[in-house]
Structure formats: C-alpha cells, structure tokens
Design a protein around this motif. Structure first.
Motif, short mmCIF file in Angstrom:
data_model
loop_
_atom_site.label_atom_id
_atom_site.label_comp_id
_atom_site.label_asym_id
_atom_site.label_seq_id
_atom_site.Cartn_x
_atom_site.Cartn_y
_atom_site.Cartn_z
N ASP A 1 1.13 -1.02 0.15
CA ASP A 1 -0.05 0.17 -0.02
C ASP A 1 0.69 1.06 -0.04
N ALA A 2 1.20 1.84 -1.28
CA ALA A 2 2.01 2.94 -1.41
C ALA A 2 1.29 4.14 -0.62
N SER A 3 0.04 4.09 -0.67
CA SER A 3 -0.90 5.48 0.20
C SER A 3 -0.41 5.58 1.55
N ALA A 4 0.19 4.22 2.22
CA ALA A 4 0.35 4.59 3.48
C ALA A 4 1.64 5.20 3.76
N ALA A 5 2.44 5.16 2.81
CA ALA A 5 3.75 6.22 2.95
C ALA A 5 3.92 7.30 2.05
N GLU A 6 2.87 7.73 1.49
CA GLU A 6 2.72 8.98 0.70
C GLU A 6 1.82 10.06 1.39
N GLY A 7 2.18 11.35 1.32
CA GLY A 7 1.44 12.32 1.66
C GLY A 7 2.03 13.93 1.29
N MET A 8 1.81 14.87 2.03
CA MET A 8 2.25 16.10 1.83
C MET A 8 3.25 16.47 2.61
N VAL A 9 4.11 17.05 2.22
CA VAL A 9 5.54 17.49 2.79
C VAL A 9 5.62 19.26 2.28
N VAL A 10 6.15 20.11 3.46
CA VAL A 10 6.42 21.37 3.46
C VAL A 10 7.74 21.73 3.74
N ALA A 11 8.18 22.96 3.24
CA ALA A 11 9.31 23.39 3.73
C ALA A 11 9.16 23.92 4.98
N ASP A 12 10.46 23.70 5.61
CA ASP A 12 10.70 24.06 7.10
C ASP A 12 10.11 25.63 7.42
N GLY A 13 9.40 25.79 8.03
CA GLY A 13 8.94 27.41 8.26
C GLY A 13 7.77 27.69 7.68
N ALA B 1 5.72 23.34 -1.04
CA ALA B 1 5.05 22.20 -0.76
C ALA B 1 5.17 21.19 -1.72
N GLY B 2 4.78 19.97 -1.48
CA GLY B 2 4.78 18.85 -2.47
C GLY B 2 3.87 17.72 -1.86
N PHE B 3 3.26 16.87 -2.88
CA PHE B 3 2.77 15.64 -2.54
C PHE B 3 3.88 14.58 -3.07
N SER B 4 4.34 13.65 -2.30
CA SER B 4 5.19 12.51 -2.53
C SER B 4 4.90 11.24 -1.94
N TRP B 5 5.46 10.32 -2.61
CA TRP B 5 5.55 8.73 -2.11
C TRP B 5 6.94 8.56 -1.27
N SER B 6 7.04 7.63 -0.80
CA SER B 6 8.32 7.24 0.11
C SER B 6 8.92 6.26 -0.93
N PRO B 7 10.31 6.34 -0.75
CA PRO B 7 11.25 7.01 0.28
C PRO B 7 11.39 8.46 0.22
N TYR B 8 10.85 8.97 -0.93
CA TYR B 8 11.35 10.34 -0.98
C TYR B 8 10.56 11.37 -0.01
N LEU B 9 9.47 10.96 0.44
CA LEU B 9 8.76 11.89 1.53
C LEU B 9 9.53 11.48 2.81
N ILE B 10 9.98 10.47 3.21
CA ILE B 10 10.73 10.13 4.52
C ILE B 10 12.10 10.98 4.16
N GLY C 1 15.04 18.06 7.08
CA GLY C 1 14.26 19.16 7.78
C GLY C 1 13.24 19.66 7.03
N ASN C 2 12.60 19.13 6.23
CA ASN C 2 11.21 19.68 5.71
C ASN C 2 10.36 18.71 6.88
N ARG C 3 9.07 19.15 6.56
CA ARG C 3 7.77 18.75 7.63
C ARG C 3 6.83 18.01 6.84
N ILE C 4 6.68 16.80 7.31
CA ILE C 4 5.23 15.88 6.91
C ILE C 4 4.17 16.43 7.31
N VAL C 5 3.13 17.01 6.68
CA VAL C 5 2.01 17.45 7.30
C VAL C 5 0.87 16.48 7.66
N GLY C 6 0.93 15.37 6.71
CA GLY C 6 -0.31 14.13 6.72
C GLY C 6 0.05 13.26 5.72
N TYR C 7 -0.65 12.20 5.76
CA TYR C 7 -0.61 11.14 4.92
C TYR C 7 -2.04 10.93 4.17
#
Length: 348
Positions: free
Chosen positions: A113-125, A187-196, A202-208
C-alpha cells in the motif's frame, strides 16, 4: 518511488527496446534446471516482498526463473504489455492506464500500500500546519498522472478549494529537495522513500493520504499479468504467491530484512529505509485479508480494491489525465481472486 508518470512519449520510445528483449511468449518455459522463464516488468518502488523473495532465491526455489526488467516509471511498461514483451508486471496506478487503453490485464495479488507512505510535505517554516492550510502553500509540487496527484486533488477537496485553483508544478519528487532549497516550491505531494527522505532533511510532513483521500488512500501496488500467459501457465502465479509468502514471513519475523532490501535496491540511507519499511509493513494485509469484502484491500466486493481503482480512475478523468474513467466492468474483471483463493485454501 519513481512511480507512474503519464508520459506516453517515453513509452513509445521504449517499444523498440522492449521488443529487442524478444517476445515473452517465446520464453515461457525452460527445459533446463533454471525453472520457468518469463518476463517480469517492475516500475521501481518500495516492493518489500518482491525484493526479499528475489534476493533470497525464493522464486528459484519454487521453480521460477523471472527475467526482470526495471522501469523508472510505470508508464513505459505499458508498451511492453501492448507488444507482449512482458508477461507479469508489478506497478501502481500504471495498471489503471493499461486497462483504460484496452490492454488485457489480470491482477494476481497486492504487493503493498503505497498510500500508507505517501502524503504532503512542506518546507521548514511553512505556514501550512494541516491540510486545511493548503491554499497558503504557494507553489506545490505535484507529479502529473500519479498517486501523488490524486492525493493532491483530494487534499484540495479537504481544504475546501478547487484543485484547479492551486498553483501546482509538474515535478517529480526526486527533484523536490532542490526545489525546496531554491524556494521554487513551498510544498509537495510525494511517495516514500522520497517523502521520508525530505523529512529527514529538515522539511515537515503535514499528513498522509489516509487523512484526506476517501477510503484511506488509493495507491495499491499490484502484481498483475497478461491473461493469456496466466491461463497458459497457471502454476506461475501460484508459485509467485508461495515465494512472496515466504518473503513476508521473513519480513514479519525481522523487519530489518525489508530495510536491507530497500537500501540495496533503492540506494537510500538506513534511516530512510527503516521508516519506509515500517510504514509498508504496518499497512500490509494478509492473503486472507485480500478476500474479505469488508476490507480495503479485498479482491471481492465494492469496498476493497475495486473502490480504490475506481476512485483513481474517476479522479484521473476529472483531472483530464485520461479521457474517461475505466469502465467498472473492466475493473471487476481484472480483479480475479482465483490465485489468492487457491493459496489460502492450500493453507499458504
């Protein structure tokens, strides 16, 4: 990782290369001790069981000799399916595009399930603290024709805005780090391992995906095959499932086995591999789960994989990535539970 971009020009340019590998139909059996030969296309991803089974020789133990062909994305393998150069594939939503183009395809089982490791990431700050703040993100990285685009579409719905009103940039997640550094995206929407990996930089995962995509996400990675090949070689999918089941038993007993496979195959750090593997392992259903019509990974009923694939298809059509949704009858026909049923009946 490296998933499913809808780039038909790339697919066309690879037809010649795939054809050079020979017709898959000519390689289906072998008279030597190597086992049954067949061509297996893989769009690079975090395929824990497949990698472990291959690395540990489980396919060979079961009498299989797969000839693996690795693609950077899922779309180029459509050319291989269309030209009969591939017998088996492992990919994400590229399979939906295949069905939409009338390419014969039958699903064998879920890989992960790739969606379990996919979500939104934003820049620090970033001012974005939750999906509701999506309009504050500025430019947003969204690779077209992927699970990540579906995630972005439903994130916009959850934020109460139209996807078309977002300032999206068609960019693949492997380029996000530089884009964040240069302030090209916020910001960006990404799958893992890129998201992780982005989070560990130093970027921040907002959610999955599960937080905003209906049904908990819609990015199943599947093993599938050419129906003609599967009917002529019914032992192949059964032997595949036996090998994959052995791999999952190893992974469940020692998760570091999966992490080591990701480090080897995807060249990521140990820390990234550990976290990515954990997300996949925690979400992984059993073969019996894939027959339970009340679960989201079931081959049976309307609540399982049919719902996920149908949502992906209709969302892509809404976004204009495909002209029209894949007919529901086509999706139902492709979701054939016979191989899983046989494996569960055999107690495997």
């Amino acid at each position: 990782m490296f998933k499913k971009t809808f780039a038909l020009l790339t697919a066309i340019t690879l037809i010649g290369g795939l054809a050079a590998c020979g017709n898959a139909g000519a390689n289906k059996s072998s008279d030597n001790n190597d086992g049954i030969k067949f061509n297996w296309g893989i769009a690079q991803g975090s395929y824990l069981a497949l990698y472990v089974a291959d690395d540990r020789g489980y396919f060979k133990d079961e009498g299989l000799d797969p000839q693996f062909q690795v693609f950077q994305t899922g779309t180029p393998m459509l050319a291989g399916l269309q030209s009969n150069s591939l017998d088996i594939i492992t990919t994400g939503l590229a399979s939906v595009f295949a069905l939409g183009q009338g390419i014969p395809l039958r699903y064998i089982a879920l890989e992960g399930d790739a969606s379990a490791a996919e979500g939104m990431v934003v820049a620090d700050g970033s001012p974005v603290k939750s999906v509701k703040d999506l309009p504050k993100a500025g430019k947003i990285g969204v690779p077209t024709g992927t699970c990540a685009q579906i995630s972005a579409y439903w994130a916009a719905e959850a934020a109460g805005v139209k996807y078309s009103d977002l300032d999206t940039v068609n960019i693949t997640p492997n380029l996000y780090a530089n884009a964040f550094s240069s302030n090209s995206i916020g910001a960006g929407f990404s799958w893992s391992p890129y998201l992780i990996d982005l989070a560990q930089q130093g970027n921040r995962i907002v959610g999955y995906d599960a937080s905003w995509v209906p049904g908990g996400g819609t990015c199943p990675e599947m093993h599938a095959g050419n129906p003609a090949f599967l009917d002529a070689n019914p032992e192949v999918p059964q032997k595949m499932l036996l090998a994959l089941a052995r791999a999952w038993a190893d992974i469940n007993a020692d998760p570091s086995v999966a992490s080591a496979a990701l480090v080897k195959r995807l060249h990521v750090s140990q820390a990234v591999a550990d976290e990515t593997a954990k997300l996949y392992i925690d979400a992984n259903p059993t073969l019996a789960d894939q027959l339970n019509p009340d679960l989201r990974f079931s081959f049976n009923g309307d609540k399982g994989l049919f719902a996920q694939l149908n949502l992906a298809s209709t969302t892509f059509a809404t976004l204009g990535v495909i002209k029209e949704p894949v007919p529901e009858a086509t999706l139902r026909k492709a979701l054939d539970p016979q191989y899983i049923e046989a494996a569960v009946k055999a107690g495997k």
